[in-house]
Write a protein that holds these residues in place. Structure first.
Motif, short mmCIF file in Angstrom:
data_model
loop_
_atom_site.label_atom_id
_atom_site.label_comp_id
_atom_site.label_asym_id
_atom_site.label_seq_id
_atom_site.Cartn_x
_atom_site.Cartn_y
_atom_site.Cartn_z
N ARG A 1 -40.51 -42.40 -29.16
CA ARG A 1 -39.25 -42.44 -28.47
C ARG A 1 -37.75 -42.12 -29.35
O ARG A 1 -37.19 -41.82 -28.05
N HIS A 2 -38.24 -42.02 -30.45
CA HIS A 2 -36.63 -41.14 -31.36
C HIS A 2 -36.19 -39.92 -31.07
O HIS A 2 -35.62 -39.30 -31.54
N GLY A 3 -37.28 -38.88 -30.42
CA GLY A 3 -37.24 -38.06 -30.19
C GLY A 3 -37.29 -37.10 -31.55
O GLY A 3 -36.38 -36.02 -31.77
N ILE A 4 -38.16 -37.11 -32.67
CA ILE A 4 -38.09 -36.93 -33.62
C ILE A 4 -39.28 -36.25 -34.10
O ILE A 4 -40.50 -36.03 -33.92
N PRO A 5 -39.08 -34.71 -34.03
CA PRO A 5 -40.43 -34.05 -34.77
C PRO A 5 -41.66 -33.85 -35.68
O PRO A 5 -40.19 -34.31 -36.83
N VAL A 6 -42.32 -33.12 -35.86
CA VAL A 6 -43.15 -33.74 -36.32
C VAL A 6 -44.27 -32.23 -36.29
O VAL A 6 -44.72 -32.44 -35.66
N LEU A 7 -44.77 -31.83 -37.26
CA LEU A 7 -45.61 -30.76 -37.52
C LEU A 7 -46.67 -30.89 -38.32
O LEU A 7 -46.46 -31.78 -39.14
N ILE A 8 -47.92 -31.47 -37.24
CA ILE A 8 -49.41 -31.50 -37.54
C ILE A 8 -50.08 -30.58 -37.53
O ILE A 8 -50.58 -29.89 -36.46
N PRO B 1 -33.41 -64.17 -31.27
CA PRO B 1 -32.51 -63.86 -30.30
C PRO B 1 -33.84 -63.01 -29.41
O PRO B 1 -34.96 -62.76 -30.15
N PRO B 2 -33.70 -63.00 -28.19
CA PRO B 2 -34.84 -62.78 -26.88
C PRO B 2 -34.67 -61.77 -27.22
O PRO B 2 -35.83 -60.40 -27.23
N VAL B 3 -33.56 -60.52 -27.23
CA VAL B 3 -33.65 -58.75 -27.55
C VAL B 3 -32.51 -58.78 -28.59
O VAL B 3 -32.07 -59.63 -28.89
N PRO B 4 -33.61 -57.87 -29.60
CA PRO B 4 -32.58 -57.20 -30.62
C PRO B 4 -31.06 -56.39 -30.60
O PRO B 4 -30.68 -56.48 -29.77
N PRO B 5 -30.50 -57.25 -31.07
CA PRO B 5 -28.58 -57.23 -31.47
C PRO B 5 -28.43 -56.03 -31.26
O PRO B 5 -26.59 -55.83 -30.80
N TYR B 6 -28.50 -54.89 -31.70
CA TYR B 6 -28.35 -53.91 -32.33
C TYR B 6 -28.16 -52.96 -30.25
O TYR B 6 -29.32 -53.30 -29.98
N HIS B 7 -26.96 -52.61 -30.49
CA HIS B 7 -27.28 -51.83 -28.85
C HIS B 7 -27.00 -50.08 -28.69
O HIS B 7 -27.31 -50.05 -27.77
N TYR B 8 -28.22 -49.96 -29.53
CA TYR B 8 -28.85 -48.74 -29.03
C TYR B 8 -29.62 -48.42 -29.59
O TYR B 8 -30.22 -49.35 -31.34
N GLU B 9 -30.86 -47.67 -29.42
CA GLU B 9 -31.73 -46.99 -30.24
C GLU B 9 -32.34 -45.88 -29.49
O GLU B 9 -31.67 -44.96 -28.83
N MET C 1 -30.50 -43.78 -31.70
CA MET C 1 -30.89 -44.77 -32.97
C MET C 1 -31.18 -43.62 -34.12
O MET C 1 -30.16 -43.27 -35.17
N LYS C 2 -31.75 -42.56 -33.73
CA LYS C 2 -31.98 -40.56 -34.68
C LYS C 2 -30.55 -40.86 -34.88
O LYS C 2 -30.30 -40.05 -36.06
N TYR C 3 -29.78 -40.07 -34.03
CA TYR C 3 -28.59 -39.28 -34.08
C TYR C 3 -27.76 -40.33 -34.98
O TYR C 3 -26.68 -39.64 -36.05
N ARG C 4 -27.38 -41.38 -35.44
CA ARG C 4 -26.76 -42.56 -35.95
C ARG C 4 -26.66 -42.46 -37.06
O ARG C 4 -25.76 -42.47 -37.67
N PHE C 5 -28.00 -42.54 -37.04
CA PHE C 5 -28.39 -42.63 -38.35
C PHE C 5 -28.38 -41.76 -39.76
O PHE C 5 -27.42 -41.37 -40.29
#
Lengths: 168, 203
Positions: free
Chosen positions: A87-94, B169-177, B181-185
């Motif tokens: 979902r997030h495109g995060i790698p993990v080596l197993i 809320p019926p859908v999550p309020p944050y507007h990215y995923e 989400m990985k890159y912003r975090f």
């Protein structure tokens, strides 16, 4: 050099400093080696999906990690690998034992043996087999490939490799 | 007595400091976003049960950074063994909060949690080996105890008893995923902590 020592050495070359694991008997010697290495933070877990998630956290912190488990554990955490890593495109080596092959005579591994590779193909999770000691130096390339692929990536420890390691 | 989730989030926000946060999907993510808009937070939209384990991986990898797991009772029950792993590792920089509303909130009509009202999660955490494990059910206590929770060595495990929300809320309020989400975090962590998560080509 011992097979597990070789794998340990290659993981060190990859920059791995965290290993999260739940053993089966084929990968237990590797886990013992990593746990004894003061340069590696070893995290024993109670369920394989924890190892996947802990390695995910390590990735987000810029730390190189590896999850280690048996084939049955791999089947148990496939959902989390999809909903977290794909979902997030995060790698993990197993690093995972490949149980249920013709060389594995345990009846309780037979079902896993027939379904592991089709399952990985269904999820489009790449995998590489370690079948002989000469394959082990591929690990740094595999690690980098897992980063490129941005998804769970399997490195299988096979019975043929373990048998080769036993030869004088 | 139980708390309003919004009041809980406001109190937590006031004491976050520089902590990096991982929120489980559902109430924890949506209400923390509404309270903070914080992008030093990973908001889960899947992987139910494993926000706490991702947070543990961050805490072990960033030992000088405070890391919070903002979990929920439904997610905790999907990965109770995380408490054993947290106890085994005992990271001093780790705090695990559980928003406990006793329901599966994100359904169209919330349904009761397994063994609703019958489980003492703090007792489970203590039995797993986390000595600093408590339950808080009113905002005055929460505000009084948070300064100690966030400044004394962890791990801490804190169950926060809240009422289910009637206007969830019926859908999550944050507007990215997803990948964003990985890159912003992680890009925020790179900037904030001076770490390198992604290589020169972005992976």
């Amino acid at each position: 050099m011992d097979i597990h020592e070789l794998i340990h050495s290659e993981l060190t070359k990859c920059g791995v400093t965290l290993a999260a694991s739940l053993p089966d008997d084929w990968v237990a010697p590797l886990i013992r080696r990593l746990a004894a290495d003061p340069a590696i933070r070893h995290v024993p877990v109670g369920r394989e999906a924890e190892a996947i998630a802990i390695c995910t956290g390590a990735f987000l912190a810029g730390v190189r990690s590896v999850a280690i488990m048996g084939t049955t554990g791999l089947h148990c955490c496939i959902g989390e690998m999809m909903s977290i890593n794909l979902r997030h495109g995060i790698p993990v080596l197993i690093v995972c034992s490949l149980r249920g092959t013709p060389e594995d005579h345990q009846i309780y591994q037979e079902q896993q043996g027939r379904r592991t590779i089709p399952m990985l193909l269904a999820y489009d999770f790449p995998y590489v087999m370690l079948e002989k000691p000469e394959d082990i130096p591929r690990i740094p390339d595999v690690y980098n490939h897992s980063r490129l692929q941005k998804r769970p990536y399997l490195l299988f420890v096979t019975r043929r490799l373990l048998n080769a390691g036993k030869k004088p | 007595m139980k708390m309003d989730a919004r009041e809980v989030m406001a109190a937590l926000k006031a004491h976050r400091g520089d902590a990096v946060v991982v929120c489980s999907l559902g109430t924890a993510s949506s209400q923390w976003w509404n309270a903070t808009r914080c992008e030093e937070t990973l908001y889960m939209t899947g992987g139910m049960g494993f926000a706490a384990s991702i947070a543990l991986g961050l805490a072990l990898s960033l030992p000088t950074t405070q890391v919070w797991a903002l979990n929920s009772d439904g997610s905790l029950c999907m990965n109770l063994n995380c408490l054993l792993t947290e106890a085994g590792q005992s990271p001093k920089n780790f705090r695990h909060f559980v928003i406990d509303n006793e329901v599966y909130q994100t359904l169209d009509k919330p349904m009761p949690m397994v063994n609703q009202q019958g489980t003492d999660y703090a007792a489970i955490a203590r039995a797993a080996g986390i000595a600093n494990a408590i339950t808080i059910d009113n905002v005055a206590d929460l505000k009084a105890r948070l300064p100690e929770i966030v400044t004394t060595p962890g791990p801490h495990f804190v169950v926060l008893k809240v009422e289910p929300m009637l206007d969830y809320p019926p859908v999550p309020p944050y507007h990215y995923e997803g990948a964003e989400m990985k890159y912003r975090f992680a890009r925020n962590l790179e900037k904030k902590l001076g770490i390198t998560v992604f290589g020169p080509r972005g992976y």
